[in-house]
Design a protein around this motif. Structure first.
Motif, PDB file in Angstrom:
ATOM      1  N   ASN A 153      -6.916   4.864 -15.662  1.00 41.47           N
ATOM      2  CA  ASN A 153      -6.176   3.820 -14.947  1.00 41.47           C
ATOM      3  C   ASN A 153      -4.667   4.071 -15.008  1.00 41.47           C
ATOM      4  O   ASN A 153      -3.856   3.146 -15.135  1.00 41.47           O
ATOM      5  CB  ASN A 153      -6.501   2.434 -15.514  1.00 41.47           C
ATOM      6  CG  ASN A 153      -7.939   2.042 -15.260  1.00 41.47           C
ATOM      7  OD1 ASN A 153      -8.525   2.416 -14.244  1.00 41.47           O
ATOM      8  ND2 ASN A 153      -8.530   1.289 -16.193  1.00 41.47           N
ATOM      9  N   GLU A 188     -13.938   1.932  -2.734  1.00 41.60           N
ATOM     10  CA  GLU A 188     -15.299   1.492  -3.074  1.00 41.60           C
ATOM     11  C   GLU A 188     -15.268   0.191  -3.869  1.00 41.60           C
ATOM     12  O   GLU A 188     -16.017  -0.751  -3.581  1.00 41.60           O
ATOM     13  CB  GLU A 188     -15.994   2.598  -3.869  1.00 41.60           C
ATOM     14  CG  GLU A 188     -17.454   2.280  -4.178  1.00 41.60           C
ATOM     15  CD  GLU A 188     -18.117   3.414  -4.936  1.00 41.60           C
ATOM     16  OE1 GLU A 188     -19.332   3.319  -5.194  1.00 41.60           O
ATOM     17  OE2 GLU A 188     -17.420   4.406  -5.271  1.00 41.60           O
ATOM     18  N   ARG A 189     -14.434   0.137  -4.872  1.00 42.90           N
ATOM     19  CA  ARG A 189     -14.260  -1.077  -5.669  1.00 42.90           C
ATOM     20  C   ARG A 189     -12.785  -1.448  -5.609  1.00 42.90           C
ATOM     21  O   ARG A 189     -11.982  -1.031  -6.444  1.00 42.90           O
ATOM     22  CB  ARG A 189     -14.695  -0.850  -7.109  1.00 42.90           C
ATOM     23  CG  ARG A 189     -16.183  -0.553  -7.240  1.00 42.90           C
ATOM     24  CD  ARG A 189     -16.545  -0.256  -8.671  1.00 42.90           C
ATOM     25  NE  ARG A 189     -17.968   0.081  -8.799  1.00 42.90           N
ATOM     26  CZ  ARG A 189     -18.546   0.431  -9.946  1.00 42.90           C
ATOM     27  NH1 ARG A 189     -17.818   0.507 -11.061  1.00 42.90           N
ATOM     28  NH2 ARG A 189     -19.834   0.719  -9.982  1.00 42.90           N
ATOM     29  N   PRO A 190     -12.410  -2.200  -4.609  1.00 41.96           N
ATOM     30  CA  PRO A 190     -10.976  -2.439  -4.375  1.00 41.96           C
ATOM     31  C   PRO A 190     -10.343  -3.304  -5.460  1.00 41.96           C
ATOM     32  O   PRO A 190     -10.869  -4.347  -5.845  1.00 41.96           O
ATOM     33  CB  PRO A 190     -10.951  -3.137  -3.015  1.00 41.96           C
ATOM     34  CG  PRO A 190     -12.296  -3.750  -2.879  1.00 41.96           C
ATOM     35  CD  PRO A 190     -13.252  -2.885  -3.620  1.00 41.96           C
ATOM     36  N   THR A 191      -9.219  -2.823  -5.954  1.00 42.53           N
ATOM     37  CA  THR A 191      -8.331  -3.591  -6.820  1.00 42.53           C
ATOM     38  C   THR A 191      -6.924  -3.465  -6.265  1.00 42.53           C
ATOM     39  O   THR A 191      -6.672  -2.695  -5.324  1.00 42.53           O
ATOM     40  CB  THR A 191      -8.375  -3.057  -8.267  1.00 42.53           C
ATOM     41  OG1 THR A 191      -7.944  -1.692  -8.270  1.00 42.53           O
ATOM     42  CG2 THR A 191      -9.780  -3.157  -8.851  1.00 42.53           C
ATOM     43  N   SER A 194      -5.777   0.224  -6.879  1.00 44.17           N
ATOM     44  CA  SER A 194      -6.489   1.219  -6.066  1.00 44.17           C
ATOM     45  C   SER A 194      -6.128   1.096  -4.590  1.00 44.17           C
ATOM     46  O   SER A 194      -5.936   2.098  -3.892  1.00 44.17           O
ATOM     47  CB  SER A 194      -8.002   1.063  -6.259  1.00 44.17           C
ATOM     48  OG  SER A 194      -8.445  -0.176  -5.749  1.00 44.17           O
ATOM     49  N   ARG A 223     -12.809  -0.002   6.763  1.00 45.20           N
ATOM     50  CA  ARG A 223     -12.940  -0.456   5.377  1.00 45.20           C
ATOM     51  C   ARG A 223     -11.694  -1.206   4.931  1.00 45.20           C
ATOM     52  O   ARG A 223     -11.788  -2.236   4.241  1.00 45.20           O
ATOM     53  CB  ARG A 223     -13.182   0.752   4.473  1.00 45.20           C
ATOM     54  CG  ARG A 223     -13.321   0.413   2.997  1.00 45.20           C
ATOM     55  CD  ARG A 223     -14.431  -0.582   2.753  1.00 45.20           C
ATOM     56  NE  ARG A 223     -14.509  -0.953   1.337  1.00 45.20           N
ATOM     57  CZ  ARG A 223     -15.125  -2.036   0.894  1.00 45.20           C
ATOM     58  NH1 ARG A 223     -15.709  -2.869   1.751  1.00 45.20           N
ATOM     59  NH2 ARG A 223     -15.180  -2.292  -0.392  1.00 45.20           N
ATOM     60  N   VAL A 227     -11.629  -5.089   3.604  1.00 53.59           N
ATOM     61  CA  VAL A 227     -10.985  -5.524   2.351  1.00 53.59           C
ATOM     62  C   VAL A 227      -9.957  -6.606   2.631  1.00 53.59           C
ATOM     63  O   VAL A 227      -9.828  -7.587   1.871  1.00 53.59           O
ATOM     64  CB  VAL A 227     -10.340  -4.312   1.649  1.00 53.59           C
ATOM     65  CG1 VAL A 227      -9.496  -4.761   0.460  1.00 53.59           C
ATOM     66  CG2 VAL A 227     -11.411  -3.328   1.184  1.00 53.59           C
ATOM     67  N   GLU A 230     -11.803  -9.855   3.219  1.00 50.54           N
ATOM     68  CA  GLU A 230     -12.437 -10.425   2.031  1.00 50.54           C
ATOM     69  C   GLU A 230     -11.466 -11.278   1.228  1.00 50.54           C
ATOM     70  O   GLU A 230     -11.871 -12.284   0.633  1.00 50.54           O
ATOM     71  CB  GLU A 230     -12.994  -9.302   1.153  1.00 50.54           C
ATOM     72  CG  GLU A 230     -14.211  -8.604   1.761  1.00 50.54           C
ATOM     73  CD  GLU A 230     -14.626  -7.402   0.943  1.00 50.54           C
ATOM     74  OE1 GLU A 230     -13.955  -7.151  -0.100  1.00 50.54           O
ATOM     75  OE2 GLU A 230     -15.589  -6.713   1.324  1.00 50.54           O
ATOM     76  N   SER A 232      -9.905 -10.547  -1.552  1.00 50.86           N
ATOM     77  CA  SER A 232     -10.067 -10.421  -3.009  1.00 50.86           C
ATOM     78  C   SER A 232      -8.869  -9.768  -3.677  1.00 50.86           C
ATOM     79  O   SER A 232      -8.888  -9.559  -4.889  1.00 50.86           O
ATOM     80  CB  SER A 232     -11.324  -9.597  -3.312  1.00 50.86           C
ATOM     81  OG  SER A 232     -11.235  -8.305  -2.729  1.00 50.86           O
TER      82      SER A 232
END
Length: 746
Positions: A153, A188-191, A194, A223, A227, A230, A232
């Motif tokens: 990270n 793929e796993r959005p933060t 990222s 994509r 995102v 969403e 998030s």
């Protein structure tokens, strides 16, 4: 004593350098930091003592340190202005031995100065063309560093690594697959972190992906949009995604694929490394530290040869001395090969095979064009590439715009391909009758796409002659499908306006014939039947005025011919005038002879509208024939005596001739006379007057007298009618004799 002491001191001084040099150098090599500070003069003395044996470990260690410092210094001072001058200096160092040092120096310099990332990427791209193992090592270490930092990270290292990889993808050192894999991993796993790294990476590599992998680029932005919807992530990162969408909309105008001044590598010379994110990577960390090389001298000599080949060292002197010999040898080889001709066309077949496989293996038209440009096509064989593209298009079951876009891109890249496709149009239209309907349709739509996009000039339609004799059923179908494709792409109104242009009209004169009304009518009917009646207005106007134009041309020809025959016609006119005067005098004489026959002929001569074949008009009432007049007088005297004997003669105010003339019906002068009737024939209309009614069976004297008078009147009426018929028959016989005599005199 003092002399002995001095001698001892001199002997000790002679022994000290050998001992000190070895000890000090061993101390320097064994310590990690290089030992304590040593003055430069003493260090140079140690290096000179150690450099006496070039195969020793000490010498290799000194050369390794010098190589590391040189590479690091060159990498640190490179920029856009001096990159062309730095490259020869860098190649003068042994990059094969120090490739690990170069990779470490470049990655460290790039991470400390991100704005100079395009410069370092261009430097790696140039070295990769000559030494591919150096470029591969840099890409491998960057991917390994990204994987480690992503697991830890470490946002800063991830950002710097992805930026460097993005520019290496732009320089085609790394394949675009690695860029797509990094984006998929980040999204793929959005933060927040990222997505931020993915947005920065996409801004750098987005223009390249949009041009070379548009479908994958579209899926990545889908994509991003998902995102964003969403919700998030934080508002700051959402705003970054919106800014990225705007950058894409502006077509990455602030983030070009290769900045200006750094496009130093030809596409044909670049070597692309296909390394995946999941591959087992060999980072080769041992290349960063010093190792004793038993073949040090051989490797150094080998790299000197490579350096001379790359930089062209020593070739100037040799080229001057050997240029004349090489020219003579080349001339001799050319003269020897002039008689050799390969008629098997093996090279041509191989070229077609390569072109076909390249087109079939491409995912989109941009990739196909990119790969086809790398195919080695000899000068004069450009038409083969054009023909293969058209043949591949014709082999499809239905037309695919994939081939039309390939042809359009080639035509707009270079004038050579444009001329090749124009020549191919002429060849295919000439031989279009050899193709079946499906292939014909695909070829027609292909050329319709090229014409609609102005990839080829409309002057290619000069070979089309739209007449019944010059076209076949196949060529008419070809023209129909091609024009329909153009009208669908451009619009019927635009097509009509283009055909009305003076230059296009001159080139396409064969499609709109105006020299023959038959051909013009055929072209009008054909173009109207395929839905292009708007382009036939001029031909319709010509066809409307064609009879008048033809008459004017004939009149001009006749006038030109009459001018040449004026001298001949004047003589013939004088002769004909003499003959006309003689004929007029003869006709006047004949008319004067016939004028004295009877007054009735003068009346007929006044009427100039009768036909010579019909009998002459009836005689006037004033001109009875002389012999008939005596018979009438005799009959009239006899009737008067009869009336006198009966005691009640009827009085007549008019003569029979006048009564006949009054009762005679008037007829138009041109109508022929009816045929004569028999004297004894009785018509039903001439029935005898019925007897008067009886008054109670008694008849008085007055009634009897009145009935007798009526009988007399009816008899006179019948008698007058019979006399009138006799006179008419006699007049006709006289007129026949008269005209017959005149005709005989003529």
């Amino acid at each position: 004593m003092e002399l002995e002491k001095l001698e001892k001191k001199d002997g000790e001084k002679g022994k000290e350098p050998e001992f000190d040099a070895k000890a000090e150098f061993a101390k320097l090599t064994n310590t990690k930091s290089g030992g304590v500070y040593m003055p430069p003069a003493r260090l140079r003395a140690l290096q000179e003592a150690a450099s006496k044996d070039k195969t020793s470990q000490e010498y290799q260690r000194l050369s390794w340190d010098a190589l590391r410092k040189s590479i690091t210094g060159i990498v640190n001072r490179v920029n856009v202005q001096n990159i062309k001058m730095v490259i020869p200096e860098l190649f003068s160092e042994n990059l094969i031995r120090g490739r690990g040092l170069f990779a470490r120096s470049v990655m460290k310099a790039q991470s400390s100065s991100l704005p100079f990332t395009p410069v370092f990427a261009a430097l790696v791209a140039i070295i990769n063309t000559k030494l591919p193992q150096v470029g591969e090592l840099v890409v491998t270490r960057l991917i390994s560093q990204f994987r480690r930092s992503f697991k830890r990270n470490d946002k800063i290292v991830c950002h710097s690594t992805t930026t460097f990889l993005a520019h290496l993808v732009n320089q085609q050192v790394a394949n675009e697959i690695i860029a797509l894999q990094i984006l998929i991993l980040l999204l793929e796993r959005p933060t927040d972190d990222s997505i931020e790294i993915a947005v920065g990476f996409m801004r750098e590599v987005g223009a390249f992906l949009a041009e070379n992998a548009p479908k994958a680029n579209a899926s990545v932005f889908e994509r991003f949009r998902a995102v964003l919807n969403e919700g998030s992530i934080s508002h700051r990162v959402q705003y970054m995604i919106e800014v990225l969408m705007q950058v894409r909309k502006d077509k990455y105008k602030d983030n070009p694929i290769i900045p200006e001044g750094l496009d130093l590598v030809e596409e044909d010379e670049q070597i692309t490394h296909q390394i995946s994110l999941e591959d087992e990577l060999q980072v080769q960390e041992g290349l960063n530290i010093f190792k004793l090389d038993p073949n040090y001298q051989e490797n150094e000599e080998r790299y000197k040869a490579i350096k001379a080949e790359i930089l062209g060292e020593g070739s100037d002197d040799e080229s001057e001395s050997d240029s004349e010999d090489e020219d003579e040898e080349d001339e001799q080889e050319v003269e020897g090969k002039e008689g050799i001709e390969d008629r098997t066309e093996t090279n041509l077949v191989n070229l077609r095979r390569v072109i076909y496989l390249t087109i079939m293996n491409a995912l989109n038209y941009e990739e196909a064009v990119h790969k086809l440009l790398k195919v080695q096509v000899k000068e004069g064989q450009e038409i083969e590439l054009c023909n293969m593209i058209i043949e591949c298009c014709s082999q499809e079951r239905s037309y695919s715009s994939f081939y039309g876009l390939i042809g359009e891109r080639f035509c707009k890249l270079n004038r050579v391909w444009n001329e090749g496709f124009e020549q191919a149009f002429n060849n295919y239209y000439t031989t279009i009758h050899r193709y079946e309907t499906n292939r014909l349709r695909n070829i027609a739509r292909f050329f319709g796409h090229l014409l609609a996009t102005d990839s080829v000039s409309w002057a290619v339609m000069e070979c089309i002659k739209l007449t019944e004799d010059d076209t076949t059923s196949s060529s008419r179908i070809f023209i129909k499908i091609m024009l329909n494709e153009m009208s669908e792409a451009m619009g019927l109104k635009t097509v009509g306006e283009r055909f009305k242009d003076d230059e296009v009209k001159r080139c396409c004169s064969g499609m709109f014939p105006l020299d023959n009304p038959k051909d013009t009518r055929f072209a009008i009917n054909y173009l109207t039947s395929i839905g292009l009646g708007v382009v036939t207005e001029e031909m319709r106007e010509y066809l409307k005025n064609a009879p008048r134009i033809i008459m004017e041309q004939r009149r001009a020809m006749l006038e030109a011919g009459s001018d040449s025959s004026d001298s001949d016609s004047s003589d013939s006119d004088s002769d004909s005038s003499d003959s006309d005067s003689d004929s007029d005098s003869d006709s006047d004489a004949s008319e004067s002879d016939s004028s004295g026959d009877a007054p009735r002929h003068r009346a007929s001569r006044r009427d100039k509208s009768y036909d010579s074949r019909s009998p002459p008009p009836r005689a006037s009432r004033r001109s009875p024939s002389p012999p008939r007049r005596r018979d009438d007088d005799r009959r009239r005297d006899r009737d008067e005596d009869r009336y006198k004997s009966r005691g009640s003669p009827p009085r007549r105010d008019r003569s029979p001739d006048r009564r006949d003339a009054a009762r005679r019906p008037r007829s138009p002068p041109r109508s022929p006379s009816p045929p004569p009737r028999s004297r004894h024939a009785r018509s039903p209309s001439r029935s005898i007057t019925p007897p008067p009614r009886r008054d109670n069976g008694r008849i008085g004297k007055d009634d009897y007298d009145s009935r007798r008078r009526d009988d007399y009147r009816s008899r006179d009426k019948f008698r007058e009618r019979d006399d009138y018929r006799d006179r008419r028959r006699d007049d006709r016989s006289v007129s026949r004799d008269r005209y017959g005599g005149r005709d005989s005199r003529r």
